[in-house]
Design an enzyme around this catalytic site. Structure first.
Site, PDB file in Angstrom:
ATOM      1  N   TYR A   5      -0.792  -0.322  10.617  1.00  0.00           N
ATOM      2  CA  TYR A   5      -1.256  -0.638   9.171  1.00  0.00           C
ATOM      3  C   TYR A   5      -0.046  -0.306   8.492  1.00  0.00           C
ATOM      4  O   TYR A   5       0.546  -0.989   7.686  1.00  0.00           O
ATOM      5  CB  TYR A   5      -2.384  -0.080   8.949  1.00  0.00           C
ATOM      6  CG  TYR A   5      -2.776  -0.287   7.578  1.00  0.00           C
ATOM      7  CD1 TYR A   5      -3.047  -1.700   6.926  1.00  0.00           C
ATOM      8  CD2 TYR A   5      -2.751   0.792   6.408  1.00  0.00           C
ATOM      9  CE1 TYR A   5      -2.990  -1.840   5.582  1.00  0.00           C
ATOM     10  CE2 TYR A   5      -2.961   0.211   4.853  1.00  0.00           C
ATOM     11  CZ  TYR A   5      -3.270  -0.846   4.756  1.00  0.00           C
ATOM     12  OH  TYR A   5      -3.504  -1.057   3.422  1.00  0.00           O
ATOM     13  N   SER A  63       0.767  -1.209  -0.010  1.00  0.00           N
ATOM     14  CA  SER A  63      -0.107   0.025   0.036  1.00  0.00           C
ATOM     15  C   SER A  63       0.771   1.172  -0.074  1.00  0.00           C
ATOM     16  O   SER A  63       2.015   1.228   0.430  1.00  0.00           O
ATOM     17  CB  SER A  63      -0.891   0.057   1.261  1.00  0.00           C
ATOM     18  OG  SER A  63      -1.430   1.341   1.383  1.00  0.00           O
TER      19      SER A  63
END
Length: 250
Positions: free
Chosen positions: A149, A136
């Site tokens: 995250y 990501s």
């Protein structure tokens, strides 16, 4: 063209589900994994005998090992691993986080991906296969509430580069794909089903779609054998890099 087999983790929703459909349409045999067995069966009913559901929890190393060991016949000959399974939980600042959410993200995004890669590496080396890890942009650009995250996705990026270095000479290709804002169930999972947060993020933003990323995965997998895409960062046009914030005390 020789038969090709891809194992896609996290095939029950979002990018993984779209990728399963796209790879089957391109002639691949697809092994799709996930926790939600009913959703995998729906894909089997939709895509037919070239889609093989494999239900287990990616955050449990023992289940991963058992699932991989249970692959037999042609299904054991995996040519491509797409480590797509992952999740984000919570958006609260570090002082207020739920530690259990941090641990669950690490178990899924880091441990699960690492164990799955380790289990399939011998086969991938024999078959001159490939690995595509879905990370990501959160691993490249910090933002408030991203905390663990973002850190797990930075790990995925660095592990991918280190795999690339260690697998030199084996013929195994390694890519890390880093999507930006992509409209899937991602925000609903992150916010415990808060539809208003989902709509606020995606409405009128023209985000990437799961199909956009599935098409990108297929493009990477379809490059000639001598071509390796090391890293690929993709954002919607509406998204750009975060600015640096300055807190003034007065």
């Amino acid at each position: 063209m020789m038969p090709r087999t891809v194992l896609i983790t996290g095939a029950t929703a979002g990018i993984g589900r779209a990728a399963a459909r796209m790879f089957v349409a391109d002639g691949w045999t697809v092994i799709g994994t996930g926790r939600r067995e009913a959703r995998l069966q729906e894909l089997r009913d939709e895509l037919g005998e070239t889609f093989h559901p494999l239900a287990f929890d990616i955050s449990d190393p023992a289940q991963i090992k058992a699932a991989v060991a249970g692959l037999s016949g042609d299904l054991a000959d995996v040519d491509l691993l797409i480590n797509n399974a992952g999740l984000a939980l919570g958006t609260t600042p570090v002082p207020d986080v739920d530690l259990d959410q941090w641990v669950r993200m690490i178990d899924t995004n880091v441990t699960g991906l690492t164990v799955m890669t380790h289990e399939l590496l011998p086969t991938l080396i024999v078959r001159n296969g490939g690995i595509i890890n879905v990370a990501s942009i959160a691993g490249n650009y910090a933002y408030p509430g991203g905390n663990v995250y973002g850190a797990t996705k930075a790990f995925v990026r660095q592990l991918s580069l280190n795999l690339r270095a260690d697998l030199w000479g084996t013929g195994v290709r390694v890519t890390v794909l880093e999507p930006g804002m992509t409209e899937t169930e991602f925000t609903l999972v992150r916010t415990n089903g808060d539809k208003s947060s989902h709509d606020k993020l995606y409405n009128s933003a023209d985000p990437l779609t799961a199909e956009d990323m599935a098409e990108t995965l297929l493009w990477i997998a379809s490059r000639p054998a001598h071509v390796n895409v090391n890293t690929l960062e993709v954002m919607p046009v509406s998204q750009s890099f975060a600015g640096i914030r300055i807190h003034h005390t007065t």
